[in-house]
Design an enzyme around this catalytic site. Sequence first.
Site, short mmCIF file in Angstrom:
data_model
loop_
_atom_site.label_atom_id
_atom_site.label_comp_id
_atom_site.label_asym_id
_atom_site.label_seq_id
_atom_site.Cartn_x
_atom_site.Cartn_y
_atom_site.Cartn_z
N SER A 7 0.72 -1.24 0.01
CA SER A 7 -0.11 0.15 -0.03
C SER A 7 1.03 1.31 -0.11
O SER A 7 1.73 1.44 0.92
CB SER A 7 -0.87 -0.01 1.46
OG SER A 7 -1.48 1.19 1.34
N HIS A 32 -0.93 -1.65 -4.10
CA HIS A 32 -2.25 -1.14 -3.55
C HIS A 32 -2.45 0.24 -3.38
O HIS A 32 -1.63 1.09 -2.79
CB HIS A 32 -2.44 -2.00 -2.13
CG HIS A 32 -3.61 -1.61 -1.58
ND1 HIS A 32 -4.83 -2.57 -1.63
CD2 HIS A 32 -4.06 -0.77 -0.70
CE1 HIS A 32 -5.83 -1.91 -0.80
NE2 HIS A 32 -5.38 -1.01 -0.09
N ASP A 34 -4.80 3.46 -2.32
CA ASP A 34 -6.02 3.71 -1.26
C ASP A 34 -6.44 5.32 -1.79
O ASP A 34 -5.76 6.25 -1.71
CB ASP A 34 -5.35 4.00 0.09
CG ASP A 34 -5.09 2.60 0.58
OD1 ASP A 34 -5.86 1.70 0.64
OD2 ASP A 34 -3.87 2.38 1.06
N MET A 36 -9.27 7.91 -1.39
CA MET A 36 -9.78 8.51 0.05
C MET A 36 -10.60 9.88 -0.50
O MET A 36 -9.96 10.85 -0.94
CB MET A 36 -9.28 8.71 1.15
CG MET A 36 -8.51 7.44 1.31
SD MET A 36 -7.74 7.67 3.16
CE MET A 36 -6.70 6.11 3.26
N HIS A 65 -8.20 0.64 -4.19
CA HIS A 65 -9.22 0.64 -3.06
C HIS A 65 -9.91 1.89 -3.08
O HIS A 65 -9.29 2.76 -2.39
CB HIS A 65 -8.41 0.17 -1.84
CG HIS A 65 -9.16 0.13 -0.66
ND1 HIS A 65 -8.59 0.02 0.65
CD2 HIS A 65 -10.47 0.10 -0.26
CE1 HIS A 65 -9.44 -0.07 1.64
NE2 HIS A 65 -10.73 -0.05 1.20
N MET A 67 -12.35 4.28 -1.14
CA MET A 67 -13.03 4.70 0.17
C MET A 67 -13.46 6.01 -0.10
O MET A 67 -13.01 7.09 0.53
CB MET A 67 -11.85 4.63 1.29
CG MET A 67 -11.34 3.36 1.67
SD MET A 67 -9.72 3.53 2.62
CE MET A 67 -8.65 3.32 1.03
N MET A 136 -11.34 -5.21 5.97
CA MET A 136 -10.73 -4.19 6.66
C MET A 136 -10.20 -4.64 7.81
O MET A 136 -11.27 -5.05 8.73
CB MET A 136 -11.16 -2.80 6.77
CG MET A 136 -11.37 -2.27 5.20
SD MET A 136 -9.98 -2.02 4.39
CE MET A 136 -8.93 -0.95 5.29
N ASP A 174 -6.44 -6.10 4.82
CA ASP A 174 -5.97 -4.78 4.92
C ASP A 174 -5.99 -4.01 6.25
O ASP A 174 -7.19 -4.06 6.74
CB ASP A 174 -6.42 -4.09 3.70
CG ASP A 174 -6.14 -2.55 3.23
OD1 ASP A 174 -4.97 -2.28 4.06
OD2 ASP A 174 -6.73 -1.74 2.59
#
Length: 219
Positions: A7, A32, A34, A36, A65, A67, A136, A174
């Site tokens: 990540s 990975h 992330d 957001m 991913h 979010m 998660m 994760d």
Amino acid sequence: MKMIAASILSADCTKLGEEIKRVEEAGVDLIHIDVMDGHFVPNITMGPFVVESIRKITDLPLDVHLMIENPIFFVEDFIRAGADWISVHVEGEKHLERVLSKIRSKGKKAGVVYNPATSIEGFEFIEHVVDFVLIMTVNPGFGGQKMIEPVLKKVTMLKERYNLEEKGIPVEVDGGIKVENIKKVALAGADIFVSGSGIFKSNDYRTTVEKMRRIISEI
Ligand code: DX5
Ligand code: ZN
């Protein structure tokens, strides 16, 4: 096949390209990313523009991913930017089946994500459009948090209840995974291990990834 995903949330962003090369050389299987939005989680990170830049410097699959709220509005942008795997939270999408189908229809891997306190009830109603599940083990929003270990039970429950092993649907975990606790995650049945600070805050990425892989392969 067990996989390790790095990540990049914990990477040094001033030299992101070098950091990605280093984890690639260290032997990780996935990058990975992330994403957001400051609404679904209390933090803002990167969007398709960054994914597009990363796409140019690595051949590793990009595991994005999301979010974010209303992921349906953004999945096409991320696919155009070069995402290979895209996961969306059950908590962030009212029409989950629709967004997962959309990811799949573009030939990409569709993943469904469960926050630590979210039950896996109802998985059977989306299973037909799911390529992987992400569990998660921290409340999403930040790297470097401590793993919420009781949530590992969910990995075992999910795999057993829905026969995911037989169906070939891998479970990714994760949040807070490090060399010191990866054995517990592997014992719970994880197939894909996301690690951010566990890799990027270690002194030697290669040694760390090799240690992780050795522990996983012994289970
Ligand atoms: C948390 C992110 C994770 C996180 C992992 O919101 O989804 O991917 O960056 O980082 P570590 O391994 O440091 O918990
Ligand atoms: Zn993540």
